[in-house]
Design a protein around this motif. Structure first.
Motif, PDB file in Angstrom:
ATOM      1  N   CYS A  37      20.544 -54.872 -28.494  1.00 49.00           N
ATOM      2  CA  CYS A  37      19.639 -54.474 -27.194  1.00 49.00           C
ATOM      3  C   CYS A  37      20.533 -54.068 -26.170  1.00 49.00           C
ATOM      4  O   CYS A  37      21.707 -54.534 -25.932  1.00 49.00           O
ATOM      5  N   PHE A  38      19.943 -53.246 -25.102  1.00 44.20           N
ATOM      6  CA  PHE A  38      20.879 -53.305 -23.923  1.00 44.20           C
ATOM      7  C   PHE A  38      19.926 -53.317 -22.635  1.00 44.20           C
ATOM      8  O   PHE A  38      18.811 -53.345 -22.645  1.00 44.20           O
ATOM      9  N   MET A  39      20.873 -53.409 -21.539  1.00 46.87           N
ATOM     10  CA  MET A  39      20.125 -53.445 -20.172  1.00 46.87           C
ATOM     11  C   MET A  39      20.894 -52.640 -19.143  1.00 46.87           C
ATOM     12  O   MET A  39      22.095 -52.827 -19.234  1.00 46.87           O
ATOM     13  N   ALA A  40      20.326 -51.703 -18.464  1.00 47.49           N
ATOM     14  CA  ALA A  40      20.979 -50.970 -17.473  1.00 47.49           C
ATOM     15  C   ALA A  40      20.651 -51.559 -16.133  1.00 47.49           C
ATOM     16  O   ALA A  40      19.917 -52.030 -15.729  1.00 47.49           O
ATOM     17  N   VAL A  41      22.027 -52.315 -15.650  1.00 43.22           N
ATOM     18  CA  VAL A  41      21.987 -53.058 -14.335  1.00 43.22           C
ATOM     19  C   VAL A  41      22.320 -52.348 -13.248  1.00 43.22           C
ATOM     20  O   VAL A  41      23.297 -51.384 -13.231  1.00 43.22           O
ATOM     21  N   PRO A  42      21.693 -52.755 -12.350  1.00 54.51           N
ATOM     22  CA  PRO A  42      22.264 -51.850 -10.887  1.00 54.51           C
ATOM     23  C   PRO A  42      23.540 -52.369 -10.553  1.00 54.51           C
ATOM     24  O   PRO A  42      23.936 -53.449 -10.584  1.00 54.51           O
ATOM     25  N   ALA A  43      24.310 -51.280 -10.032  1.00 55.20           N
ATOM     26  CA  ALA A  43      25.539 -51.348  -9.372  1.00 55.20           C
ATOM     27  C   ALA A  43      25.507 -52.335  -8.274  1.00 55.20           C
ATOM     28  O   ALA A  43      24.626 -52.184  -7.433  1.00 55.20           O
ATOM     29  N   ASP A  44      26.469 -52.981  -7.815  1.00 54.66           N
ATOM     30  CA  ASP A  44      27.184 -53.591  -6.770  1.00 54.66           C
ATOM     31  C   ASP A  44      26.003 -54.658  -6.712  1.00 54.66           C
ATOM     32  O   ASP A  44      25.728 -54.898  -5.401  1.00 54.66           O
ATOM     33  N   ASN A  45      25.364 -55.418  -7.379  1.00 51.20           N
ATOM     34  CA  ASN A  45      24.340 -56.264  -7.525  1.00 51.20           C
ATOM     35  C   ASN A  45      25.311 -57.621  -7.354  1.00 51.20           C
ATOM     36  O   ASN A  45      26.504 -57.634  -7.836  1.00 51.20           O
ATOM     37  N   HIS A  46      24.657 -58.730  -6.883  1.00 51.57           N
ATOM     38  CA  HIS A  46      25.608 -60.002  -6.443  1.00 51.57           C
ATOM     39  C   HIS A  46      24.978 -61.243  -7.101  1.00 51.57           C
ATOM     40  O   HIS A  46      25.047 -62.251  -6.789  1.00 51.57           O
ATOM     41  N   TYR A  47      23.929 -60.920  -8.339  1.00 54.45           N
ATOM     42  CA  TYR A  47      23.261 -62.026  -8.903  1.00 54.45           C
ATOM     43  C   TYR A  47      24.599 -62.713  -9.732  1.00 54.45           C
ATOM     44  O   TYR A  47      25.494 -62.018 -10.382  1.00 54.45           O
ATOM     45  N   ARG A  48      24.156 -64.037  -9.973  1.00 61.29           N
ATOM     46  CA  ARG A  48      25.063 -64.746 -10.920  1.00 61.29           C
ATOM     47  C   ARG A  48      24.286 -65.665 -11.643  1.00 61.29           C
ATOM     48  O   ARG A  48      24.019 -66.624 -11.508  1.00 61.29           O
ATOM     49  N   PRO A  49      24.004 -65.076 -12.872  1.00 62.41           N
ATOM     50  CA  PRO A  49      23.296 -65.762 -13.838  1.00 62.41           C
ATOM     51  C   PRO A  49      23.762 -67.018 -14.286  1.00 62.41           C
ATOM     52  O   PRO A  49      24.971 -67.261 -14.680  1.00 62.41           O
ATOM     53  N   LEU A  50      22.859 -67.826 -14.193  1.00 58.49           N
ATOM     54  CA  LEU A  50      23.376 -69.378 -14.739  1.00 58.49           C
ATOM     55  C   LEU A  50      23.826 -69.523 -16.134  1.00 58.49           C
ATOM     56  O   LEU A  50      24.693 -70.061 -16.858  1.00 58.49           O
ATOM     57  N   TYR A  51      22.872 -68.595 -16.836  1.00 59.22           N
ATOM     58  CA  TYR A  51      23.100 -68.439 -18.233  1.00 59.22           C
ATOM     59  C   TYR A  51      23.835 -67.291 -18.521  1.00 59.22           C
ATOM     60  O   TYR A  51      23.620 -66.169 -18.714  1.00 59.22           O
TER      61      TYR A  51
END
Length: 387
Positions: free
Chosen positions: A224-238
């Motif tokens: 599977c895949f996910m396209a991620v917005p550039a320059d986001n600042h999320y910090r997933p705990l998992y």
């Protein structure tokens, strides 16, 4: 027309009419060679295969997907074994001990719906559901709901798995949502990718787009895949160690570091045989000019022929009156018929299977899917006269 690409699956299932392709799509023959190539690379390179995979196989597959979705930055695509892992990683960006409010629909696949239902058992988590029916007003009602409250996450499918109904203009839909909320926007594109023509170029910096190889990408489970917005600042705990790529030399006593591209949302070691298969299928289609618009037009032709046969048969249960949406222009690549009960659906699906017609069902909904390996002239639904 395209059957020569699927000889191994067709030979193994001779005599069957496979209408369950939205559930388990036949794989093109090139996927067998891809599996062997993964084994050969592992034997040849051993520990050094990881450098080969991440310097050649992953970037090439990212580019193939980016070309299909018109994504400007292929490096923003991250891979995982399943979408549930990616969903949970997105959810882990939030503090579950603080108020968390999610907007979604009543028609999301279980990888998301089960997880948020469990989360909603906590007092701090609220999940609001918008009914997809009536379909004609769904987009308006959903956008209005997004503007009515402050949401942390908004999650919606491109093609709904339990009906086949598609959001016709995904880009316009997302832009309306983005104008009404600053929430994390997530689109589940699993039944849309490689089925419905999709251009993410105008919304790539605003949405997380999820999909994978199991359905219409035709490469089987596991990639599977996910396209991620550039320059986001999320910090997933998992988070897993793949998410440290590019920062492995950083001081490990400092705050946990994340990759600067899509691999910010990566997990850990996975079996890349599935990625080899996906790369092989998408490369094959690219070489042969089998684009998503070509696939979509072919399938819509199959769907029209299928409906014409149904109209002639006048079956009491499988007919356009029971079809959730008869407009092929508002559909993904499967039809869904709503019957009176789950028992009725199970009985009918079993009777069809005895006649060599493979379908798929969920509760009281019977689904017929369509694919490149089908020929309209080979459709034979005449057994419905006796079922």
């Amino acid at each position: 027309m395209y059957q020569h690409l699927y000889q191994r699956f067709l030979q193994a299932n001779a005599g069957k009419q496979h209408f369950a392709c939205h559930s388990h799509h036949y794989w093109p023959d090139v996927t067998r060679d891809a599996m062997l190539a993964y084994w050969d690379d592992s034997a040849r390179l051993v520990d050094h295969k990881w450098q080969h995979i991440f310097s050649e196989r992953v970037p090439h597959t990212q580019q193939l997907i980016a070309d299909i979705l018109n994504l400007p930055k292929p490096e923003q695509i991250v891979f995982a074994p399943n979408t549930h892992e990616l969903v949970l990683r997105l959810l882990s960006c939030f503090d579950w001990q603080q108020p968390l409010r999610i907007l979604t629909t009543d028609s999301e696949f279980y990888s998301f719906s089960r997880q948020v239902k469990r989360l909603a058992e906590w007092d701090s988590v609220t999940v609001d559901y918008i009914a997809t029916e009536p379909f004609a007003s769904f987009e308006q009602r959903f956008c209005q709901a997004a503007a009515a409250h402050h949401y942390d996450m908004v999650f919606c499918s491109q093609v709904f798995f339990n009906s086949g109904v598609a959001i016709n203009d995904l880009s316009a839909f997302v832009q309306k949502l983005a104008a009404s909320t600053d929430a994390m926007l997530v689109i589940d594109g699993y039944h849309g990718f490689m089925a419905v023509p999709t251009d993410l170029s105008q919304i790539s910096e605003r949405i997380f787009y999820l999909s994978g190889s199991y359905k219409y990408a035709q490469a089987g489970e596991g990639c599977c895949f996910m396209a991620v917005p550039a320059d986001n600042h999320y910090r997933p705990l998992y988070t897993g160690w793949f998410a440290e790529f590019g920062t492995l030399s950083a001081d490990k006593t400092a705050q946990v570091q994340y990759s600067s591209d899509g691999y910010r949302f990566a997990g850990a070691t996975m079996d890349f045989a599935a990625l080899y298969r996906l790369e092989a299928v998408l490369s094959l289609f690219s070489r042969q000019g089998i684009t998503v618009p070509v696939i979509h037009q072919y399938v819509q032709g199959l769907q029209q022929q299928f409906l014409a046969q149904l109209a002639a048969l006048q079956h009491p249960l499988i007919n356009t009156a029971r079809l959730l949406c008869a407009d092929v222009q508002q559909h993904g690549h499967f039809f869904t018929f709503r019957l009176d009960s789950s028992e009725q659906v199970a009985s009918l699906a079993a009777a069809l299977q005895q006649q060599g017609i493979e379908t798929d069902y969920r509760a009281n909904r019977l689904r017929f899917g369509f694919a490149l390996y089908q020929l309209a002239e080979q459709f034979d639904l005449s057994c419905l006269k006796h079922i």
